[in-house]
Design a protein around this motif. Structure first.
Motif, PDB file in Angstrom:
ATOM      1  N   LYS A 116       1.174  -1.636  -0.350  1.00  0.00           N
ATOM      2  CA  LYS A 116      -0.263   0.159  -0.163  1.00  0.00           C
ATOM      3  C   LYS A 116       0.520   1.311  -0.040  1.00  0.00           C
ATOM      4  CE  LYS A 116      -4.269  -2.209   2.013  1.00  0.00           C
ATOM      5  NZ  LYS A 116      -4.928  -2.375   3.139  1.00  0.00           N
ATOM      6  N   TRP A 117       1.527   1.609  -1.276  1.00  0.00           N
ATOM      7  CA  TRP A 117       1.952   2.903  -0.816  1.00  0.00           C
ATOM      8  C   TRP A 117       0.951   3.901  -0.910  1.00  0.00           C
ATOM      9  CZ3 TRP A 117       6.702   2.217  -0.978  1.00  0.00           C
ATOM     10  CH2 TRP A 117       7.296   1.296  -2.531  1.00  0.00           C
ATOM     11  N   GLN A 118       1.040   4.744  -0.502  1.00  0.00           N
ATOM     12  CA  GLN A 118       0.115   6.219  -0.522  1.00  0.00           C
ATOM     13  C   GLN A 118       0.699   7.240  -0.995  1.00  0.00           C
ATOM     14  OE1 GLN A 118       1.805   5.772   4.071  1.00  0.00           O
ATOM     15  NE2 GLN A 118      -0.539   6.002   4.412  1.00  0.00           N
ATOM     16  N   VAL A 119       2.094   7.340  -1.427  1.00  0.00           N
ATOM     17  CA  VAL A 119       2.214   8.329  -2.234  1.00  0.00           C
ATOM     18  C   VAL A 119       3.059   8.218  -2.892  1.00  0.00           C
ATOM     19  CG1 VAL A 119       3.202  10.879  -1.647  1.00  0.00           C
ATOM     20  CG2 VAL A 119       2.481  10.282  -0.416  1.00  0.00           C
ATOM     21  N   PHE A 120       3.144   9.053  -4.475  1.00  0.00           N
ATOM     22  CA  PHE A 120       3.511   8.179  -5.602  1.00  0.00           C
ATOM     23  C   PHE A 120       4.275  10.342  -6.327  1.00  0.00           C
ATOM     24  CE2 PHE A 120       4.596   9.250 -10.168  1.00  0.00           C
ATOM     25  CZ  PHE A 120       4.941   7.770 -10.451  1.00  0.00           C
ATOM     26  N   LEU A 121       5.247   9.754  -6.200  1.00  0.00           N
ATOM     27  CA  LEU A 121       6.323  11.438  -5.947  1.00  0.00           C
ATOM     28  C   LEU A 121       6.812  11.274  -7.304  1.00  0.00           C
ATOM     29  CD1 LEU A 121       7.630  14.237  -4.688  1.00  0.00           C
ATOM     30  CD2 LEU A 121       9.613  12.042  -3.578  1.00  0.00           C
ATOM     31  N   THR A 122       7.526  12.100  -8.043  1.00  0.00           N
ATOM     32  CA  THR A 122       7.681  12.593  -9.555  1.00  0.00           C
ATOM     33  C   THR A 122       8.440  13.422  -9.490  1.00  0.00           C
ATOM     34  OG1 THR A 122       7.017  11.742 -11.689  1.00  0.00           O
ATOM     35  CG2 THR A 122       5.520  13.397 -10.677  1.00  0.00           C
ATOM     36  N   PHE A 123       9.840  13.772 -10.769  1.00  0.00           N
ATOM     37  CA  PHE A 123      10.325  14.812 -10.636  1.00  0.00           C
ATOM     38  C   PHE A 123      11.117  14.638 -11.859  1.00  0.00           C
ATOM     39  CE2 PHE A 123      11.997  12.307  -7.683  1.00  0.00           C
ATOM     40  CZ  PHE A 123      13.096  12.131  -7.955  1.00  0.00           C
ATOM     41  N   ARG A 124      11.908  15.581 -12.380  1.00  0.00           N
ATOM     42  CA  ARG A 124      12.668  14.967 -13.944  1.00  0.00           C
ATOM     43  C   ARG A 124      14.149  16.197 -13.848  1.00  0.00           C
ATOM     44  NH1 ARG A 124      14.810  12.724 -18.310  1.00  0.00           N
ATOM     45  NH2 ARG A 124      14.734  14.391 -19.929  1.00  0.00           N
ATOM     46  N   GLY A 125      15.248  15.492 -13.720  1.00  0.00           N
ATOM     47  CA  GLY A 125      16.557  16.134 -13.616  1.00  0.00           C
ATOM     48  C   GLY A 125      17.273  16.295 -13.211  1.00  0.00           C
ATOM     49  N   PRO A 126      18.188  15.412 -13.494  1.00  0.00           N
ATOM     50  CA  PRO A 126      19.370  15.532 -11.456  1.00  0.00           C
ATOM     51  C   PRO A 126      19.709  16.673 -10.386  1.00  0.00           C
ATOM     52  CG  PRO A 126      20.518  16.078 -14.063  1.00  0.00           C
ATOM     53  CD  PRO A 126      19.240  16.102 -14.158  1.00  0.00           C
ATOM     54  N   ASP A 127      19.774  17.726 -11.150  1.00  0.00           N
ATOM     55  CA  ASP A 127      19.213  19.212 -10.034  1.00  0.00           C
ATOM     56  C   ASP A 127      18.253  18.448  -9.026  1.00  0.00           C
ATOM     57  OD1 ASP A 127      17.297  19.212 -12.317  1.00  0.00           O
ATOM     58  OD2 ASP A 127      17.443  21.327 -12.338  1.00  0.00           O
ATOM     59  N   THR A 128      17.343  18.042  -9.852  1.00  0.00           N
ATOM     60  CA  THR A 128      16.041  17.800  -8.842  1.00  0.00           C
ATOM     61  C   THR A 128      15.891  17.072  -7.935  1.00  0.00           C
ATOM     62  OG1 THR A 128      14.451  19.281 -10.391  1.00  0.00           O
ATOM     63  CG2 THR A 128      13.145  17.700  -8.886  1.00  0.00           C
ATOM     64  N   ARG A 129      16.603  15.937  -8.928  1.00  0.00           N
ATOM     65  CA  ARG A 129      16.470  14.043  -8.172  1.00  0.00           C
ATOM     66  C   ARG A 129      17.237  14.539  -6.726  1.00  0.00           C
ATOM     67  NH1 ARG A 129      18.238  11.264 -12.277  1.00  0.00           N
ATOM     68  NH2 ARG A 129      20.077  11.485 -11.552  1.00  0.00           N
ATOM     69  N   ARG A 130      18.595  14.863  -7.256  1.00  0.00           N
ATOM     70  CA  ARG A 130      19.535  14.874  -5.873  1.00  0.00           C
ATOM     71  C   ARG A 130      19.738  16.404  -5.331  1.00  0.00           C
ATOM     72  NH1 ARG A 130      24.350  14.604 -10.743  1.00  0.00           N
ATOM     73  NH2 ARG A 130      23.926  12.302 -11.104  1.00  0.00           N
ATOM     74  N   GLY A 131      18.903  17.288  -5.298  1.00  0.00           N
ATOM     75  CA  GLY A 131      18.517  18.087  -4.191  1.00  0.00           C
ATOM     76  C   GLY A 131      17.469  18.110  -3.898  1.00  0.00           C
ATOM     77  N   PHE A 132      15.692  19.367  -3.835  1.00  0.00           N
ATOM     78  CA  PHE A 132      14.433  18.860  -3.492  1.00  0.00           C
ATOM     79  C   PHE A 132      13.898  17.836  -3.436  1.00  0.00           C
ATOM     80  CE2 PHE A 132      10.228  19.955  -3.825  1.00  0.00           C
ATOM     81  CZ  PHE A 132      10.173  20.854  -2.403  1.00  0.00           C
ATOM     82  N   ALA A 133      14.022  17.422  -4.686  1.00  0.00           N
ATOM     83  CA  ALA A 133      13.018  15.957  -4.558  1.00  0.00           C
ATOM     84  C   ALA A 133      13.598  14.782  -3.451  1.00  0.00           C
ATOM     85  CB  ALA A 133      13.373  15.532  -6.020  1.00  0.00           C
ATOM     86  N   ALA A 134      14.536  14.598  -3.238  1.00  0.00           N
ATOM     87  CA  ALA A 134      15.423  13.428  -2.489  1.00  0.00           C
ATOM     88  C   ALA A 134      15.307  14.442  -0.977  1.00  0.00           C
ATOM     89  CB  ALA A 134      17.067  13.681  -2.740  1.00  0.00           C
ATOM     90  N   TYR A 135      15.153  15.577  -0.527  1.00  0.00           N
ATOM     91  CA  TYR A 135      15.302  16.818   0.721  1.00  0.00           C
ATOM     92  C   TYR A 135      13.721  16.018   0.574  1.00  0.00           C
ATOM     93  CZ  TYR A 135      14.618  19.986   4.222  1.00  0.00           C
ATOM     94  OH  TYR A 135      14.641  20.670   5.402  1.00  0.00           O
ATOM     95  N   LEU A 136      12.265  16.064   0.039  1.00  0.00           N
ATOM     96  CA  LEU A 136      10.960  15.962   0.217  1.00  0.00           C
ATOM     97  C   LEU A 136      10.640  14.600   0.734  1.00  0.00           C
ATOM     98  CD1 LEU A 136       8.047  16.546   0.024  1.00  0.00           C
ATOM     99  CD2 LEU A 136       8.159  16.581  -2.121  1.00  0.00           C
ATOM    100  N   TYR A 137      11.854  13.428  -0.266  1.00  0.00           N
ATOM    101  CA  TYR A 137      10.987  12.507  -0.009  1.00  0.00           C
ATOM    102  C   TYR A 137      12.030  11.951   1.188  1.00  0.00           C
ATOM    103  CZ  TYR A 137      12.515   6.968  -0.832  1.00  0.00           C
ATOM    104  OH  TYR A 137      12.067   5.356  -0.086  1.00  0.00           O
ATOM    105  N   ILE A 138      13.017  11.995   2.000  1.00  0.00           N
ATOM    106  CA  ILE A 138      13.314  11.387   3.338  1.00  0.00           C
ATOM    107  C   ILE A 138      12.160  12.305   3.847  1.00  0.00           C
ATOM    108  CG2 ILE A 138      15.160  12.144   4.453  1.00  0.00           C
ATOM    109  CD1 ILE A 138      17.702  12.091   2.251  1.00  0.00           C
ATOM    110  N   SER A 139      11.940  13.383   3.886  1.00  0.00           N
ATOM    111  CA  SER A 139      11.350  13.961   4.849  1.00  0.00           C
ATOM    112  C   SER A 139       9.639  13.023   5.020  1.00  0.00           C
ATOM    113  CB  SER A 139      11.126  15.180   4.777  1.00  0.00           C
ATOM    114  OG  SER A 139      12.011  16.194   4.768  1.00  0.00           O
TER     115      SER A 139
END
Length: 291
Positions: A116-139
């Motif tokens: 039961k996944w609750q949230v699907f997170l999608t993004f584009r680009g290494p700048d987003t993946r290694r920065g904001f998206a990673a921070y949001l995912y961990i949080s």
């Protein structure tokens, strides 16, 4: 390898070593040049088989060498060895009669897909993946929220496209991070269109984050997003293209967060607000969307 994978269920764990996924799928660049040279010496049937094998293996989740520990090959090797050892430990089922094995595999697949996944997170680009998206995912994970991640090690060896579709179908909330080059990926556009369809048919929530872009630019297909989509227009049919346009317009008109307007662009504050809203919706699914 791919024949054995299809006919006998043999595991395939591809390593994309200093190559782009899209180049393997579409046989571009060095792949195109090499196949062209082979075509002079081999039959067209053989070359076609090789092309199909490359396209098929690229859809299996593997390791992108440059994304593992910033390209540190020692860490990549350790990760691969651990995965292979884990796979070999479960190979005892191969020694059982076919009926028992098929029942076991069916049960395992069903159990995995019922996660039961609750949230699907999608993004584009290494700048987003290694920065904001990673921070949001961990949080989100730290808040004990089950987030589907395309980089989950358990997905190695699976057809990632099917896993993504399954996750979007079953997640309660989807969070697309719409950055400047989001529409340059037709995979992201497909995912966004599926999110919109799930919202309409299943009442799922979409919480868009407009990361350093304006919502008006997202819904205006004549802007950067529309220009990026044109790169894919010749590769898809008209129905698919219109589906992407509708999805961008709808999501661009949805309530969400504009990153640069939250605490003067303070990403930590934005992440906290997103996590808070996700928890609120998960605990009270009948409540309205974000204010």
């Amino acid at each position: 390898m791919m024949d054995c994978h299809r006919k006998h269920g043999k595991s395939v764990f591809p390593v994309f070593y200093k190559v782009l996924f899209a180049d393997v799928v579409r046989q571009r660049g060095n792949f195109e040049e090499a196949l062209w040279k082979h075509g002079k010496q081999c039959s067209s049937e053989e070359v076609l088989e090789w092309r199909e094998a490359l396209s098929s293996v690229a859809w299996i989740k593997g390791w992108m060498s440059h994304t593992i520990a910033n390209g540190h090959e020692g860490e990549l090797v350790k990760t691969m060895v651990a995965k292979v050892l884990s796979e070999l430990k479960t190979s005892w089922i191969e020694r059982h009669p076919m009926f028992i094995r098929s029942v076991y595999l069916c049960f395992s697949e069903k159990k995995r897909r019922q996660t039961k996944w609750q949230v699907f997170l999608t993004f584009r680009g290494p700048d987003t993946r290694r920065g904001f998206a990673a921070y949001l995912y961990i949080s989100l994970v730290a808040a004990k929220i089950k987030v589907f991640s395309n980089y989950d090690p358990s997905l190695i060896g699976t057809y990632v496209g099917c896993e993504i579709q399954n996750a979007i179908d079953h997640c309660k909330i989807s969070i697309p991070i719409l950055s400047e080059n989001y529409a340059s990926s037709h995979y992201c556009l497909d995912e966004l269109a599926q999110m919109v369809e799930c919202k309409r048919t299943k009442g799922q929530k979409i919480l868009p984050i407009f990361y350093k872009v304006k919502p008006s630019n997202v819904r205006d297909v004549s802007h950067r997003f529309g220009e990026d989509m044109l790169l894919h227009k010749e590769l898809v049919n008209g129905v698919t293209y219109e589906r992407w346009e509708r999805a961008l317009r709808e999501v661009g008109s949805s309530k969400g967060w504009v990153s640069e307007k939250i605490a003067n662009g303070h990403e930590g504050v934005l992440v906290k607000r997103v996590v808070k809203e996700v928890l609120r919706l998960l605990n009270n699914p009948q409540t309205r969307d974000i204010h």
